[in-house]
Design a protein around this motif. Sequence first.
Motif, PDB file in Angstrom:
ATOM      1  N   GLY A 283     -30.614  94.119 -35.885  1.00 29.60           N
ATOM      2  CA  GLY A 283     -32.024  94.743 -36.719  1.00 29.60           C
ATOM      3  C   GLY A 283     -32.986  95.183 -35.668  1.00 29.60           C
ATOM      4  O   GLY A 283     -33.955  95.643 -36.102  1.00 29.60           O
ATOM      5  N   THR A 284     -32.398  95.503 -34.372  1.00 27.44           N
ATOM      6  CA  THR A 284     -33.595  95.910 -33.104  1.00 27.44           C
ATOM      7  C   THR A 284     -33.567  97.345 -33.519  1.00 27.44           C
ATOM      8  O   THR A 284     -34.760  97.900 -32.741  1.00 27.44           O
ATOM      9  CB  THR A 284     -33.156  95.568 -31.829  1.00 27.44           C
ATOM     10  OG1 THR A 284     -31.824  95.963 -31.618  1.00 27.44           O
ATOM     11  CG2 THR A 284     -33.191  93.746 -31.769  1.00 27.44           C
TER      12      THR A 284
ATOM     13  N   ASP B  57     -23.550 100.366 -41.274  1.00 30.00           N
ATOM     14  CA  ASP B  57     -24.086 101.570 -40.275  1.00 30.00           C
ATOM     15  C   ASP B  57     -23.608 102.998 -40.613  1.00 30.00           C
ATOM     16  O   ASP B  57     -24.456 104.022 -40.347  1.00 30.00           O
ATOM     17  CB  ASP B  57     -23.918 101.153 -38.983  1.00 30.00           C
ATOM     18  CG  ASP B  57     -24.831  99.802 -38.387  1.00 30.00           C
ATOM     19  OD1 ASP B  57     -25.823  99.606 -39.121  1.00 30.00           O
ATOM     20  OD2 ASP B  57     -24.243  99.245 -37.486  1.00 30.00           O
TER      21      ASP B  57
ATOM     22  N   GLY C 236     -24.123  94.579 -34.461  1.00 27.78           N
ATOM     23  CA  GLY C 236     -25.447  93.950 -33.841  1.00 27.78           C
ATOM     24  C   GLY C 236     -24.955  92.435 -33.552  1.00 27.78           C
ATOM     25  O   GLY C 236     -24.309  91.802 -34.401  1.00 27.78           O
TER      26      GLY C 236
ATOM     27  N   LYS D  99     -39.671  99.676 -31.450  1.00 26.58           N
ATOM     28  CA  LYS D  99     -40.763  99.428 -32.561  1.00 26.58           C
ATOM     29  C   LYS D  99     -41.983  98.924 -31.891  1.00 26.58           C
ATOM     30  O   LYS D  99     -42.874  98.098 -32.721  1.00 26.58           O
ATOM     31  CB  LYS D  99     -40.224  98.307 -33.414  1.00 26.58           C
ATOM     32  CG  LYS D  99     -38.884  98.344 -33.910  1.00 26.58           C
ATOM     33  CD  LYS D  99     -38.455  97.355 -35.051  1.00 26.58           C
ATOM     34  CE  LYS D  99     -36.999  97.248 -35.144  1.00 26.58           C
ATOM     35  NZ  LYS D  99     -36.498  96.267 -36.115  1.00 26.58           N
TER      36      LYS D  99
ATOM     37  N   ARG E  17     -40.367 105.277 -33.493  1.00 23.81           N
ATOM     38  CA  ARG E  17     -40.009 106.340 -34.064  1.00 23.81           C
ATOM     39  C   ARG E  17     -41.272 107.058 -34.534  1.00 23.81           C
ATOM     40  O   ARG E  17     -41.215 108.113 -34.951  1.00 23.81           O
ATOM     41  CB  ARG E  17     -38.844 106.272 -35.103  1.00 23.81           C
ATOM     42  CG  ARG E  17     -39.303 105.405 -36.176  1.00 23.81           C
ATOM     43  CD  ARG E  17     -38.400 105.408 -37.355  1.00 23.81           C
ATOM     44  NE  ARG E  17     -38.661 104.380 -38.475  1.00 23.81           N
ATOM     45  CZ  ARG E  17     -38.189 103.415 -38.801  1.00 23.81           C
ATOM     46  NH1 ARG E  17     -36.905 103.227 -38.930  1.00 23.81           N
ATOM     47  NH2 ARG E  17     -38.746 102.806 -39.844  1.00 23.81           N
TER      48      ARG E  17
HETATM   49  N1  LIG Z   1     -41.701  99.843 -37.619  1.00 20.99           N
HETATM   50  C1  LIG Z   1     -40.583 100.335 -36.949  1.00 20.99           C
HETATM   51  N2  LIG Z   1     -39.370  99.910 -37.608  1.00 20.99           N
HETATM   52  C2  LIG Z   1     -38.154 100.450 -37.136  1.00 20.99           C
HETATM   53  C3  LIG Z   1     -38.104 101.293 -36.055  1.00 20.99           C
HETATM   54  N3  LIG Z   1     -37.043 101.660 -35.667  1.00 20.99           N
HETATM   55  C4  LIG Z   1     -36.220 101.079 -36.653  1.00 20.99           C
HETATM   56  N4  LIG Z   1     -36.936 100.015 -37.670  1.00 20.99           N
HETATM   57  C5  LIG Z   1     -36.591  99.444 -38.718  1.00 20.99           C
HETATM   58  O1  LIG Z   1     -35.724  98.302 -38.199  1.00 20.99           O
HETATM   59  C6  LIG Z   1     -34.817  97.871 -38.982  1.00 20.99           C
HETATM   60  C7  LIG Z   1     -33.666  97.920 -38.416  1.00 20.99           C
HETATM   61  O2  LIG Z   1     -33.162  99.146 -37.997  1.00 20.99           O
HETATM   62  P1  LIG Z   1     -31.663  99.466 -37.891  1.00 20.99           P
HETATM   63  O3  LIG Z   1     -31.500 100.758 -37.178  1.00 20.99           O
HETATM   64  O4  LIG Z   1     -30.864  99.449 -39.125  1.00 20.99           O
HETATM   65  O5  LIG Z   1     -31.193  98.493 -36.626  1.00 20.99           O
HETATM   66  P2  LIG Z   1     -29.815  98.026 -36.177  1.00 20.99           P
HETATM   67  O6  LIG Z   1     -30.027  97.456 -34.890  1.00 20.99           O
HETATM   68  O7  LIG Z   1     -28.902  99.248 -36.330  1.00 20.99           O
HETATM   69  O8  LIG Z   1     -29.270  96.880 -37.320  1.00 20.99           O
HETATM   70  P3  LIG Z   1     -27.814  96.319 -37.147  1.00 20.99           P
HETATM   71  O9  LIG Z   1     -26.854  97.324 -37.250  1.00 20.99           O
HETATM   72  O10 LIG Z   1     -27.842  95.605 -38.537  1.00 20.99           O
HETATM   73  O11 LIG Z   1     -27.741  95.458 -35.950  1.00 20.99           O
HETATM   74  C8  LIG Z   1     -34.960  98.915 -40.301  1.00 20.99           C
HETATM   75  O12 LIG Z   1     -35.765  98.310 -41.488  1.00 20.99           O
HETATM   76  C9  LIG Z   1     -35.582 100.254 -39.475  1.00 20.99           C
HETATM   77  O13 LIG Z   1     -36.308 100.839 -40.424  1.00 20.99           O
HETATM   78  C10 LIG Z   1     -39.496 101.761 -35.375  1.00 20.99           C
HETATM   79  O14 LIG Z   1     -39.395 102.258 -34.569  1.00 20.99           O
HETATM   80  N5  LIG Z   1     -40.697 101.235 -35.976  1.00 20.99           N
END
Ligand SMILES: Nc1nc2c(ncn2[C@@H]2O[C@H](COP(=O)(O)OP(=O)(O)OP(=O)(O)O)[C@@H](O)[C@H]2O)c(=O)[nH]1
Lengths: 221, 241
Positions: free
Chosen positions: B35-36, B67, B125, B170, B202
């Motif tokens: 989730g990062t 994913d 993840g 983030k 982002r």
């Molecule tokens: N506020 C904010 N939220 C973000 C940002 N990047 C990602 N998110 C949010 O963080 C959450 C997880 O993002 P993912 O890109 O799915 O994370 P991941 O690491 O691929 O997650 P897994 O594959 O499940 O481990 C989502 O709700 C995204 O919208 C950012 O730069 N800012």
Amino acid sequence: MASLASLLLGDGRLPVGAYTYSAGLEPAVAAGLTRDRIPALLRARLHTTAVTEAAAAVLALRAAGQDPADYGPVQHALTARTPAAPQREASAALGRGVHRLARRLAPDHPAVTALAALRPRPLRPVALGALGAVLKVSEEELAHAVVYDELQTIASAALKLLPGDPLDSVAWILAAEPDAARAVTAALAVPGPDRLPARTAPLTEQWALEHARRERRLFLA
Amino acid sequence: MPDNDTTPAPQPNPHFHEPLNQPRALRLGVAGPVGTGKSSILATLCRELAGELSMAVVTNDIYTDEDARFLRSAGVLPTERIRAVETGACPHTAIRDDVSANLDAVEDLEEAYGPLDLVLIESGGDNLTATFSPALADAQLFCIDVAGGGDVARKGGPGITGADLLIINKTDLAPYVEVDVAAMVADAEAARGGLPVLALSRKDPASVAELADWVRALLARHRAGSHVPTDPGPMAPHSHS
Ligand SMILES: Nc1nc2c(ncn2[C@@H]2O[C@H](COP(=O)(O)OP(=O)(O)OP(=O)(O)O)[C@@H](O)[C@H]2O)c(=O)[nH]1
Ligand SMILES: [Mg+2]
């Protein structure tokens, strides 16, 4: 002589992608198989697909010893005896890992170069026959490794799918010994690809087909 | 017949396709805890770079293809260039101890759409200890986020200390979780002995541009043959005092 090699062949830690495979356990669990039925599933595999696969590996090992090595007949015979497409695909995916390892160990070995010509890609028992030639294992060692790997694959996938005491799985495998020995004997007795037994198991095939369409699965088959 | 000498055969330079002797695609791993923002970083990189580079994506999930589906629906790359690998519930094994399934996916993509410039590989993840083997990835990003807490960078782990680029993601959320981004970056830099750290959001176009530029520069080094893949390795030595 080749004792380390034969142990390697049966070792799940061999980095050839086998941990993505449950040898039919996940499809069976989805169809309702419970933990107490795992020994029965092991026996069922030993009476059916394990014989066909071990025999195919032995035939491929024999083909590898010919000049030139021609895996066509055994690959063809095994394909015809693996009627469910997802099972063929899983076998080809696993064969690819074995092929990569064989290429790494002996890229110029005639048993290995002959694999590259096969289309579609070599099924796992065929690739194992080639790897067996590289490792100089005997037919019996190879058949044993294939049969043992089948048991160990199911037993270790069970730890994720139907969790319980990991020591149980050792006992399951040892209890399957007489059936495993018969599977090896049957595999070694096959004289040629045209006599490869068609030990299909319609229920496992049905489960494999259902599994291929399922979402949120852990294993490829 | 060759004798029983199975010492590894001399390896062709893995950076070059054999007959063509062209540099093969740069394989960039993206690892980090659940989730990062790994998938979001992949989407961002596709959005920024797919216009200038031929790209493909491989995802690793505990369950089939979440994913991959997220990325396909983001519409940042033709859907067939996004493949999901099944990891038998062993996401760390799939990127490190036994990379077979991932290599298959990368090779299939190269065969179908090659020559490619850049293949992005998202790890499932996992925790702070999961990193890519150089047998799979030429370089790797490790992604943590401010929401995981300001201490994460100091706690360390091979990805944090040794990845080619550490992303603290983030940053737009920092005020809400009371994290001091500058301090987190400083902790990370101290843990990394000079390796780069990028504070990313982002919602912050300048940081996104910096990320894209870092990848462009890495690709240039890869093509020039001057990038040497390094393994972040096991946990950094630490003490419990
Ligand atoms: N506020 C904010 N939220 C973000 C940002 N990047 C990602 N998110 C949010 O963080 C959450 C997880 O993002 P993912 O890109 O799915 O994370 P991941 O690491 O691929 O997650 P897994 O594959 O499940 O481990 C989502 O709700 C995204 O919208 C950012 O730069 N800012
Ligand atoms: Mg993701």
